[in-house]
Write a protein that holds these residues in place. Structure first.
Motif, short mmCIF file in Angstrom:
data_model
loop_
_atom_site.label_atom_id
_atom_site.label_comp_id
_atom_site.label_asym_id
_atom_site.label_seq_id
_atom_site.Cartn_x
_atom_site.Cartn_y
_atom_site.Cartn_z
N GLN A 1 0.86 -1.17 0.00
CA GLN A 1 0.00 0.00 0.00
C GLN A 1 0.90 1.22 0.00
OE1 GLN A 1 -3.69 0.09 2.31
NE2 GLN A 1 -3.12 -1.88 3.19
N VAL A 2 0.68 2.11 -0.96
CA VAL A 2 1.55 3.25 -1.18
C VAL A 2 0.88 4.52 -0.69
CG1 VAL A 2 2.76 4.63 -2.91
CG2 VAL A 2 2.72 2.14 -3.12
N ASP A 3 1.65 5.32 0.00
CA ASP A 3 1.18 6.64 0.44
C ASP A 3 2.10 7.70 -0.15
OD1 ASP A 3 -0.48 8.40 2.23
OD2 ASP A 3 1.52 8.85 3.00
N ARG A 4 1.51 8.70 -0.81
CA ARG A 4 2.30 9.76 -1.46
C ARG A 4 1.83 11.11 -0.93
NH1 ARG A 4 1.67 8.19 -6.06
NH2 ARG A 4 3.73 7.34 -6.52
N ARG A 5 2.80 11.95 -0.61
CA ARG A 5 2.49 13.29 -0.12
C ARG A 5 3.38 14.29 -0.84
NH1 ARG A 5 0.47 15.66 4.68
NH2 ARG A 5 0.05 17.82 4.12
N ILE A 6 2.77 15.37 -1.38
CA ILE A 6 3.50 16.39 -2.12
C ILE A 6 3.43 17.71 -1.35
CG2 ILE A 6 3.61 17.73 -4.25
CD1 ILE A 6 2.44 15.32 -5.70
N HIS A 7 4.59 18.33 -1.17
CA HIS A 7 4.69 19.63 -0.50
C HIS A 7 5.21 20.65 -1.50
CE1 HIS A 7 4.26 17.61 3.42
NE2 HIS A 7 5.07 16.67 2.92
#
Length: 509
Positions: free
Chosen positions: A173-179
């Motif tokens: 399960q992949v979690d991606r966060r962009i700042h």
């Protein structure tokens, strides 16, 4: 004799010499005397020449090398071309030969590099070195920060964090966060929340000309830090429940918070999360709950347990003493000889109080002289104030405070003070007082003897009601002598707590 005219002009936009005019632009900017031109790619250059005599030769030199050479054999020349420059500083010359020689020399700096970064957190680099391919940290909360090095302003910073949080080797399960950071200035700082394991980072830095520098690396989190638990709980409670509140913190993610009773493993689950996906809301958990208390205080030990996504566990233990018995504090019990009354003040507290009764008893006869009930509201309270005036027999009075609470009854007795200023000072009165005292002592002795005799003969106690289920008033006829039975007592607050369940002196004890 022939006259040769040589004219050298540095940074010229338009030059006129002996009838020859030279115009030069770089990326549509006029070359200006003494100024440096800055370009970010190979520039477009336009050269225009007008002369009174035919132009014999026109050369363009870059850093001393001939870049282009023309023989127009005309009084007019107009040409546009792209200058292929080296990175950083370049010297561009335009040489025109007619009857004389005219030279234009311009300094052009070519910046081709995108913004560079010197990282300062959670690791350090040089400007040219760049980050390592992998970086190891021990906390799930890190700050990616650095200083920006560029000729132009950096318009935006984009940081992408991607993690595979499981839940197992065979599932993903992949979690991606962009700042995003706009116009950071000379430096930047961005908080990142990581998952335990490998976190892929892609950091892009773009300047005002659209040039982008991209860094790719992995941050590997190995969380070995246990969660932190802070709590507040009562050491003692007079009710059968108690409040426990607190805060649990972790640097990665909390997955479980619970309270267990250690005697029987009874569990109260407060927080439960089923995966290790990074979640800023799971870094701190506040709780405020109640626990049930048992009569046996060995059963009132509890353990607060917190677990994080990496499997680190912290336990904290607390014990709460269950003491439902009330606290009776008598602050004044003073006899007024003239009015033959006694004033009683104080408080009953720290219990679930259902009824409070204050009585006065004549020690000579065992008869009740007065009775008041400061509290009998049909419900429970945790504090009752006492401020009562009751009938008394000076030097021969005992005050009883009787308390009914949720789980039992409590009684204490107080001998009132008789102020010296209220006693008679003549000898006859002193003699009478001594006689009264002796009589009282004799009565107490007789009472003890009679108690023992009652136990021997097996006399039974008088039945009666004194509680919320009855009329709330014990018998108070005073027409019959009270039956005296053996009782068990213990000291409490300067008086005696009567522990048995016997009806004595007209009230339950």
């Amino acid at each position: 004799m022939c006259l040769l005219l040589l004219l050298v002009y540095t940074g010229v936009g338009s030059v006129t010499a002996e009838g020859t005019t030279v115009n030069m632009t770089v990326d549509n900017e006029d070359a200006t005397g003494g100024a440096e031109l800055v370009v970010f790619e190979d520039p477009e250059t336009n050269i225009t020449v007008t002369a009174n005599t035919p132009i014999d030769l026109l050369e363009i030199r870059v850093n001393g090398d001939i870049y282009r050479s023309y023989r127009p054999n005309s009084t007019q020349f107009d040409r546009s071309l792209t200058l292929e420059l080296d990175p950083n500083e370049n010297t561009v010359e335009t040489i025109v030969k007619t009857d004389g020689i005219t030279t234009i020399q311009t300094a052009v700096t070519k910046h081709t590099a995108a913004p560079r970064v010197r990282y300062t957190s959670p690791f350090s680099t040089t400007i040219k070195g760049g980050p390592n391919s992998t970086v190891n940290v021990t906390s799930g909360q890190v700050t990616l920060a650095g200083d920006l090095h560029t000729m132009l302003d950096v318009e935006r910073v984009r940081i992408e964090r991607t993690t595979d949080y499981g839940p197992g080797e065979n599932s993903s399960q992949v979690d991606r966060r962009i700042h995003g950071i706009s116009n950071p200035g000379d430096s930047f700082s961005q908080e990142l929340l990581l998952a335990n394991g490998t976190n892929e980072i892609v950091a892009k830095y773009t300047d005002s000309r659209g040039r982008t520098n991209t860094d790719r690396f992995s941050i590997i989190l190995d969380d070995e830090t246990d969660p932190q638990i802070e709590f507040t709980a009562e050491n003692e409670s007079y009710t059968d429940t108690a409040h426990v509140s607190g805060i649990v913190r972790d640097e990665t993610k909390l997955t479980r918070v619970e309270i267990n009773r250690t005697s029987n493993n009874g569990s109260q689950v407060l927080l439960l999360s089923g995966n290790a996906k990074p979640n800023p809301d799971m870094l701190k958990y506040e709780f405020d709950t109640t626990v049930d208390l048992y009569d046996d205080n060995d059963d009132n030990e509890f353990q607060i347990t917190a677990e994080d996504a990496a499997g680190n566990i912290r336990n904290r233990t607390l014990s709460i003493r269950y003491d439902p018995e009330p606290d009776v504090s008598v602050t004044e019990a003073t006899t007024n000889v003239e009015t033959e009354t006694v004033r009683v003040t104080g408080t009953v507290s720290d219990a679930e109080i259902g009824q409070v009764t204050v009585e006065t008893v004549d020690t000579r006869t065992g008869e009740r002289m007065d009775l008041v009930r400061p509290y009998y509201a049909g419900g429970f309270t945790d504090k009752v104030n006492i401020d009562q005036e009751l009938k008394a027999s000076p030097e021969n009075t005992l005050v009883y405070v009787l308390v009914k609470y949720r789980t039992g009854e409590y009684t204490t007795k107080i001998t009132p003070d008789v102020p010296d200023t209220q006693q008679d000072t003549d000898a006859d009165t002193d003699t009478a007082s001594a006689t009264t005292t002796n009589s009282t002592n004799s009565t107490e002795t007789n009472t003890t003897t009679q108690n023992a005799r009652s136990e021997d003969t097996g006399n039974k106690s008088v039945s009666g009601t004194d509680g919320p289920s009855g009329d709330g008033s014990p018998s108070d006829t005073g027409s019959e002598s009270p039956t005296l039975l053996p009782i068990r007592t213990r000291d409490a607050l300067g008086g005696i707590v009567i522990v048995g369940g016997t009806y004595l002196l007209g009230h339950w004890v």
